[in-house]
Motif scaffolding. Structure first.
Motif, PDB file in Angstrom:
ATOM      1  N   SER A   1       0.838  -1.198   0.000  1.00  0.00           N
ATOM      2  CA  SER A   1       0.000   0.000   0.000  1.00  0.00           C
ATOM      3  C   SER A   1       0.878   1.254   0.000  1.00  0.00           C
ATOM      4  O   SER A   1       2.012   1.228   0.494  1.00  0.00           O
ATOM      5  N   HIS A   2       0.347   2.331  -0.571  1.00  0.00           N
ATOM      6  CA  HIS A   2       1.056   3.615  -0.598  1.00  0.00           C
ATOM      7  C   HIS A   2       2.479   3.445  -1.147  1.00  0.00           C
ATOM      8  O   HIS A   2       3.448   3.928  -0.553  1.00  0.00           O
ATOM      9  N   ALA A   3       2.572   2.768  -2.279  1.00  0.00           N
ATOM     10  CA  ALA A   3       3.889   2.462  -2.844  1.00  0.00           C
ATOM     11  C   ALA A   3       4.685   3.718  -3.162  1.00  0.00           C
ATOM     12  O   ALA A   3       5.920   3.710  -3.102  1.00  0.00           O
ATOM     13  N   HIS A   4       3.986   4.811  -3.492  1.00  0.00           N
ATOM     14  CA  HIS A   4       4.644   6.099  -3.726  1.00  0.00           C
ATOM     15  C   HIS A   4       4.042   7.160  -2.798  1.00  0.00           C
ATOM     16  O   HIS A   4       3.800   8.303  -3.212  1.00  0.00           O
ATOM     17  N   GLY A   5       3.801   6.775  -1.560  1.00  0.00           N
ATOM     18  CA  GLY A   5       3.215   7.703  -0.606  1.00  0.00           C
ATOM     19  C   GLY A   5       1.801   8.084  -1.020  1.00  0.00           C
ATOM     20  O   GLY A   5       0.995   7.229  -1.387  1.00  0.00           O
ATOM     21  N   PRO A   6       1.467   9.395  -1.021  1.00  0.00           N
ATOM     22  CA  PRO A   6       0.110   9.815  -1.375  1.00  0.00           C
ATOM     23  C   PRO A   6      -0.129   9.926  -2.874  1.00  0.00           C
ATOM     24  O   PRO A   6      -1.238  10.271  -3.301  1.00  0.00           O
ATOM     25  N   TYR A   7       0.877   9.628  -3.668  1.00  0.00           N
ATOM     26  CA  TYR A   7       0.785   9.844  -5.113  1.00  0.00           C
ATOM     27  C   TYR A   7       0.281   8.611  -5.863  1.00  0.00           C
ATOM     28  O   TYR A   7       0.463   7.470  -5.423  1.00  0.00           O
ATOM     29  N   GLU A   8      -0.333   8.868  -7.007  1.00  0.00           N
ATOM     30  CA  GLU A   8      -0.761   7.782  -7.876  1.00  0.00           C
ATOM     31  C   GLU A   8       0.458   7.115  -8.519  1.00  0.00           C
ATOM     32  O   GLU A   8       1.473   7.771  -8.798  1.00  0.00           O
TER      33      GLU A   8
END
Length: 465
Positions: free
Chosen positions: A418-425
């Motif tokens: 989850s949240h592989a790039h933090g809050p970004y898509e």
């Protein structure tokens, strides 16, 4: 893909979640450097060299897979953002150069070549390929000057941005798709032998404009040639070997082939998604039953589907005349008299639902058969196809409902992050060979690479017990 908040410098790598199956772990590796600090659309590994091309802004940054650092950059060729990039398969003397094609929001595709002396060490080895873009010459200010890519040719014709492009496996054809609802097929008509210096000019011609989609054409993909003649291909001599698939905002996928008259025709429309089909992936690993490669599609409806060509078993019988375009499946009727050329494709699997929003990207490993997905929710997931027990096979739909597509398949989730790039898509994911010092089997072991709106290109180690 929604507009993200202003990118901030990337922080520590996202922590891997507890995998849903204890046989797999997904662990972040140090990200590629430098961070791009702007939305990055996709990252494409070279099929044989330790290089990765990332499309962002008006340029492409090529990273070294050996060092996770910048190798070179393609700049100055496009007036607007570069949406996608693909490595050019070598043809003739082009085998002596590194080629890349880019698709842009400026409605054009550009062909590039690298000016490094690829053969200066006499063997063009992998290590030399990584080094040939090193900053090894100084400019007049005492700084460092990078080796550059040359912008060789621009392909014009689309009315709106080029969203996707792909070379046929042999490099003869290039398919481009656009917001203008069309797919263009271009043919390389350059001299395949050329001069000894390998500097022959690129020359491409338009051979087809396919305009049957009712919405933006989001993606195109060619079937792997080495698998295209598997079983079902034996009886389909009225088609060329090349098979193209396209995905669209009209919620459908279309399959295209070149018929005996040299015309590119739509032979199948795949319907079943409840939203934009963001993309597709051909199966790259040969099937145990020798059948035609399957096609995987993914959509804004949050689902990932597997499609299988329905085979008329009579087409696989011996006795077909090799290369005869007037036979196979149509009783030897002349081309002008036979019924319309059509194929039947069945949805034979729907992968377990993991994503809560659009699935933007899926990658199907040709080595292991594992599938990885990501999308608007920032989740990375890895799946494996379950081996069917004999009783499962006997119960699977393989009769009238499923035609000659064979039994339906089932899949399981091996692990998620989850949240592989933090809050970004996360816009893209791909399986990629490892060449870095941490690899146990360089050039053979695979890792995952994700590309996101935060401008970070992040590798992931995948360990399977």
């Amino acid at each position: 893909m929604s507009t993200p908040p202003p990118p901030a410098p990337a922080g520590p790598a996202a922590a891997a979640s507890q995998p849903s199956n204890p046989t797999i772990t997904i662990t972040p590796l140090p990200p590629f450097q430098p961070d791009l600090y702007q939305r990055a659309w996709s990252s494409t590994p070279h099929p044989t060299l330790p290089l990765l091309a990332t499309a962002h802004a008006k340029s492409v940054t090529v990273f070294s897979l050996a060092t996770f650092t910048k190798h070179s950059a393609l700049t100055g060729g496009h007036a607007r953002s570069v949406r996608t990039a693909a490595w050019q398969p070598p043809r003739g003397t082009q085998s002596k150069r590194l080629g890349l094609v880019t698709g842009s929001f400026d409605a054009t595709a550009g062909l590039w070549s690298f000016d490094g002396d690829k053969d200066r060490d006499g063997n063009g080895g992998l290590e030399r390929e990584v080094r040939m873009g090193d900053r090894d010459t100084e400019d007049g200010d005492g700084g460092e000057e990078e080796r550059e890519w040359e912008f060789n040719l621009v392909l014009e014709g689309h009315e709106n941005e080029v969203k996707s492009l792909a070379f046929s496996p042999g490099g003869q054809y290039l398919a481009t798709s656009s917001r203008d609802k069309s797919v263009w097929i271009w043919e390389d008509v350059s001299n395949p032998t050329g001069d000894n210096d390998g500097e022959d000019d690129d020359e491409w011609e338009t051979v087809a404009v396919l305009s049957e989609h009712d919405g933006d054409v989001k993606a195109v993909a060619w079937c792997p040639t080495h698998l295209a003649n598997a079983r079902a291909g034996v009886g389909r001599k009225h088609y060329s070997v090349e098979v193209l698939a396209s995905a669209s905002y009209d919620d459908t996928v279309r399959i295209w082939r070149e018929d005996a008259d040299g015309e590119w025709v739509c032979v199948a429309v795949l319907e079943g998604h409840g939203g934009t089909v963001w993309g597709l992936q051909w199966e790259g690993k040969e099937r145990d039953d020798g059948r035609f490669p399957r096609l995987m599609t993914f959509s804004a409806d949050g689902t990932i589907k597997v499609w299988t060509l329905r085979v008329d078993e009579e087409e696989t019988e011996e006795g077909q005349q090799e290369g005869d375009p007037f036979r196979s499946g149509f009783g030897g009727m002349p081309n002008t008299m036979r019924r319309s050329l059509r194929e039947e494709w069945d949805c034979t699997a729907v992968l377990p639902k993991v994503h809560t929003r659009d699935v933007y990207s899926v990658s199907w490993s040709a080595d292991t058969g594992l599938v990885a997905s990501t999308g608007s929710d920032g989740v990375v997931a890895v799946y494996a196809e379950k081996e069917s027990a004999p009783e499962d096979v006997s119960m699977a739909s393989s009769g009238a409902e499923n035609g000659g597509a064979g039994p339906k398949s089932t899949w399981k989730v091996l692990g998620t992050v989850s949240h592989a790039h933090g809050p970004y898509e996360v816009n893209h994911i791909t399986w990629c060979k490892r060449f870095d010092p941490g690899a146990e089997r360089k050039g053979k072991e695979e890792m995952l690479v994700t590309t996101g709106d935060d401008g970070v290109v992040r590798p992931w180690q995948v360990r399977i017990a």
